[in-house]
Scaffold this motif. Structure first.
Motif, mmCIF file in Angstrom:
data_model
loop_
_atom_site.group_PDB
_atom_site.id
_atom_site.type_symbol
_atom_site.label_atom_id
_atom_site.label_comp_id
_atom_site.label_asym_id
_atom_site.label_seq_id
_atom_site.Cartn_x
_atom_site.Cartn_y
_atom_site.Cartn_z
ATOM 1 N N ASN A 179 0.863 -1.179 0.000
ATOM 2 C CA ASN A 179 0.000 0.000 0.000
ATOM 3 C C ASN A 179 0.897 1.225 0.000
ATOM 4 O OD1 ASN A 179 -2.826 0.992 0.188
ATOM 5 N ND2 ASN A 179 -2.026 2.043 1.993
ATOM 6 N N ALA A 180 0.696 2.113 -0.975
ATOM 7 C CA ALA A 180 1.525 3.309 -1.131
ATOM 8 C C ALA A 180 0.703 4.548 -0.795
ATOM 9 C CB ALA A 180 2.058 3.395 -2.555
ATOM 10 N N VAL A 181 1.293 5.448 -0.035
ATOM 11 C CA VAL A 181 0.574 6.629 0.446
ATOM 12 C C VAL A 181 1.340 7.891 0.047
ATOM 13 C CG1 VAL A 181 -0.274 7.867 2.483
ATOM 14 C CG2 VAL A 181 -0.383 5.365 2.396
ATOM 15 N N THR A 182 0.600 8.874 -0.470
ATOM 16 C CA THR A 182 1.168 10.197 -0.751
ATOM 17 C C THR A 182 0.443 11.241 0.081
ATOM 18 O OG1 THR A 182 -0.327 10.502 -2.637
ATOM 19 C CG2 THR A 182 1.855 9.596 -3.093
ATOM 20 N N SER A 183 1.181 12.273 0.500
ATOM 21 C CA SER A 183 0.615 13.330 1.340
ATOM 22 C C SER A 183 0.783 14.684 0.656
ATOM 23 C CB SER A 183 1.303 13.361 2.705
ATOM 24 O OG SER A 183 1.127 12.127 3.374
ATOM 25 N N GLY A 184 -0.105 15.600 0.979
ATOM 26 C CA GLY A 184 -0.036 16.943 0.409
ATOM 27 C C GLY A 184 -0.489 17.983 1.403
ATOM 28 N N ILE A 185 -0.920 19.119 0.896
ATOM 29 C CA ILE A 185 -1.430 20.209 1.727
ATOM 30 C C ILE A 185 -2.780 20.622 1.159
ATOM 31 C CG2 ILE A 185 -1.045 22.574 2.538
ATOM 32 C CD1 ILE A 185 1.955 22.077 2.138
ATOM 33 N N THR A 186 -3.789 20.628 1.997
ATOM 34 C CA THR A 186 -5.123 20.954 1.514
ATOM 35 C C THR A 186 -5.292 22.460 1.322
ATOM 36 O OG1 THR A 186 -7.492 20.522 1.876
ATOM 37 C CG2 THR A 186 -6.184 21.177 3.796
ATOM 38 N N ALA A 187 -6.188 22.800 0.408
ATOM 39 C CA ALA A 187 -6.524 24.205 0.124
ATOM 40 C C ALA A 187 -7.848 24.204 -0.632
ATOM 41 C CB ALA A 187 -5.426 24.859 -0.712
ATOM 42 N N SER A 233 -7.341 5.579 -4.116
ATOM 43 C CA SER A 233 -8.338 6.423 -3.441
ATOM 44 C C SER A 233 -7.652 7.692 -2.961
ATOM 45 C CB SER A 233 -8.970 5.678 -2.257
ATOM 46 O OG SER A 233 -7.989 5.362 -1.280
ATOM 47 N N GLY A 234 -8.454 8.748 -2.772
ATOM 48 C CA GLY A 234 -7.894 9.999 -2.280
ATOM 49 C C GLY A 234 -8.887 11.131 -2.368
ATOM 50 N N GLY A 235 -8.656 12.130 -1.553
ATOM 51 C CA GLY A 235 -9.521 13.306 -1.564
ATOM 52 C C GLY A 235 -10.794 13.122 -0.772
ATOM 53 N N LEU A 236 -11.397 14.266 -0.412
ATOM 54 C CA LEU A 236 -12.632 14.250 0.361
ATOM 55 C C LEU A 236 -13.809 14.823 -0.408
ATOM 56 C CD1 LEU A 236 -11.250 15.431 3.840
ATOM 57 C CD2 LEU A 236 -11.871 13.106 3.145
ATOM 58 N N ASN A 237 -13.580 15.833 -1.239
ATOM 59 C CA ASN A 237 -14.676 16.463 -1.972
ATOM 60 C C ASN A 237 -14.124 17.160 -3.210
ATOM 61 O OD1 ASN A 237 -13.532 18.138 0.152
ATOM 62 N ND2 ASN A 237 -14.875 19.759 -0.620
ATOM 63 N N ILE A 238 -15.002 17.542 -4.101
ATOM 64 C CA ILE A 238 -14.588 18.060 -5.398
ATOM 65 C C ILE A 238 -13.919 19.432 -5.320
ATOM 66 C CG2 ILE A 238 -16.787 19.169 -5.937
ATOM 67 C CD1 ILE A 238 -16.424 18.137 -8.825
ATOM 68 N N ASN A 239 -14.256 20.207 -4.291
ATOM 69 C CA ASN A 239 -13.747 21.581 -4.273
ATOM 70 C C ASN A 239 -12.650 21.799 -3.237
ATOM 71 O OD1 ASN A 239 -15.552 21.267 -2.175
ATOM 72 N ND2 ASN A 239 -16.303 23.390 -2.274
ATOM 73 N N SER A 240 -11.840 20.755 -3.013
ATOM 74 C CA SER A 240 -10.676 20.886 -2.146
ATOM 75 C C SER A 240 -9.464 20.259 -2.813
ATOM 76 C CB SER A 240 -10.911 20.175 -0.796
ATOM 77 O OG SER A 240 -11.923 20.806 -0.054
ATOM 78 N N VAL A 241 -8.300 20.781 -2.523
ATOM 79 C CA VAL A 241 -7.048 20.143 -2.930
ATOM 80 C C VAL A 241 -6.802 18.979 -1.960
ATOM 81 C CG1 VAL A 241 -4.549 20.424 -3.163
ATOM 82 C CG2 VAL A 241 -6.097 22.266 -3.877
ATOM 83 N N PRO A 242 -6.677 17.750 -2.448
ATOM 84 C CA PRO A 242 -6.542 16.600 -1.550
ATOM 85 C C PRO A 242 -5.167 16.547 -0.887
ATOM 86 C CG PRO A 242 -6.330 15.879 -3.815
ATOM 87 C CD PRO A 242 -6.709 17.332 -3.868
ATOM 88 N N ASP A 243 -5.156 16.275 0.416
ATOM 89 C CA ASP A 243 -3.880 16.163 1.124
ATOM 90 C C ASP A 243 -3.515 14.707 1.421
ATOM 91 O OD1 ASP A 243 -5.737 15.575 3.047
ATOM 92 O OD2 ASP A 243 -5.032 17.048 4.522
#
Length: 369
Positions: A179-187, A233-243
């Motif tokens: 399982n590979a995981v990437t992280s970011g910063i939400t905005a 899989s990733g992200g929470l909603n359409i109008n956010s940058v996924p972290d």
């Protein structure tokens, strides 16, 4: 007891994994074997889950023959079944139901052959049946069993009753599940420059994996290693940058690949921006075709040495990978009455004549081994 009615009885137990619920079918099977003189051992594997080991006729002079199988099945799937998946309906020369091919038909044939063999003679060295919970989740059950079982004893050889349409196979590829995981910063998605998109990181990593080669030489039985990304899989909603994003990697290996080296190569390719977690680590299964036991099974199954289909390898994983290591690299043969193409399918079935043939094959192996 006959193989048809026993297959129907085992199908009637809903042992879909998850959650498994193998205790009921394990208790039933154990009681049946106890009635026929087998010593049984139940090994817990979580709530309402059991492994079963059953032995009879063991001696210090010769190791027993081991039969291996599993109680659990995969879910029914999204597509509707045309028949009751737990009724074990027998019609048109087939027994229908979830697990009929993978692998309650195989379990039934192994049990019937083992019991009948002791009625006719005393098999030298005896028989051990190892039936696990939790196989369909990546052979996790047998790995648990091998870790907690204090006295697995010895073995002359192992027969794994997975579906092969009664054609003996001497191996299968190993598996490295990651399982590979990437992280970011939400905005806010209207200001993506203020964030770091974890999905983009994952996408870039996946594209690098797509073209990854292992530079391994070809295994004469198992071919070349493969790699596949099966889930993302990733992200929470359409109008956010996924972290956060994650994806799975399925690497199938051969005897020409070393798992530790493959994992290190992948980590170097993806870099420190991708965190990798190991989920499953199973080595390949491969038995020497020239071994006298393998040759005997070939003869019993009517395999012609000139047949281009042999030596034969299966595409799926089995508990045999763990058991071969547990029993010091003894021959392991995958041999069962189910149809490989029907495993995990809607309206699964097993041919009745294959079940009866499997009983005869197993009995002959017990007699001659």
């Amino acid at each position: 007891m006959d193989v048809i009615s026993l297959t129907q009885e085992l199908i009637s137990y809903n042992s879909i994994n998850p959650p498994g619920n193998e205790e009921g079918i394990a208790r039933y099977t154990g009681a049946l074997l106890e009635t026929n003189g087998f010593r049984t051992i139940y090994i817990p594997y979580g709530d309402n889950r059991l492994h079963l080991v059953a032995e009879k006729g063991l001696s210090s002079h010769k190791p027993p023959l081991v039969f291996s199988g599993h109680f659990d099945t995969v879910p029914l799937g999204e597509k509707s079944w045309s028949i009751d998946p737990f009724a074990g309906k027998a019609e048109d020369g087939r027994i229908w139901g979830r697990g009929s091919s993978d692998m309650k038909g195989g379990l039934s044939a192994m049990i019937c052959a083992s019991v009948e063999s002791f009625r006719e003679s005393e098999p030298e060295g005896g028989i051990r049946l190892i039936i696990t919970a939790g196989e369909e989740s990546g052979c996790m059950g047998v790995q648990h069993l091998a870790g907690v079982w204090n006295d697995p004893g010895r073995a002359r050889a192992v027969i794994v009753g997975e579906p092969t349409a009664n054609l003996p196979a001497t191996g299968h590829k190993g598996a490295l599940y990651l399982n590979a995981v990437t992280s970011g910063i939400t905005a806010h998605s209207s200001m993506p420059d203020l964030g770091v998109n974890a999905i983009y990181k994952a996408a870039e990593a996946i594209l690098r994996i797509k073209d990854l080669t292992f530079e391994a030489e070809r295994d004469d039985l198992l071919g070349f290693p493969t790699i596949n990304v099966g889930k993302i899989s990733g992200g929470l909603n359409i109008n956010s940058v996924p972290d956060h994003a994650e994806f799975t990697v399925d690497i199938r290996t051969t005897t020409k690949t070393i798992h530790e080296e493959v994992l290190e190569r992948l980590k170097n390719e993806l870099g420190s921006g991708v965190a990798i977690e190991k989920l499953i680590d199973l080595k390949p299964l491969k038995s020497d075709e020239s071994d006298p036991f393998v040759q005997m099974v070939y003869d019993i199954c009517g395999v012609k040495r000139s047949d281009e289909e042999f030596p034969k390898a299966m595409t799926f994983l089995t508990d045999g990978s763990v058991l071969q290591k547990l029993y010091d690299n003894v021959p392991v043969i995958i041999l069962g009455p189910g149809q490989p193409a029907l495993a995990h399918q809607t309206d699964e079935y097993c041919f009745i004549d294959k079940l009866e043939q499997a009983v005869a094959i197993y009995k002959r192996i017990i007699e001659l081994r």
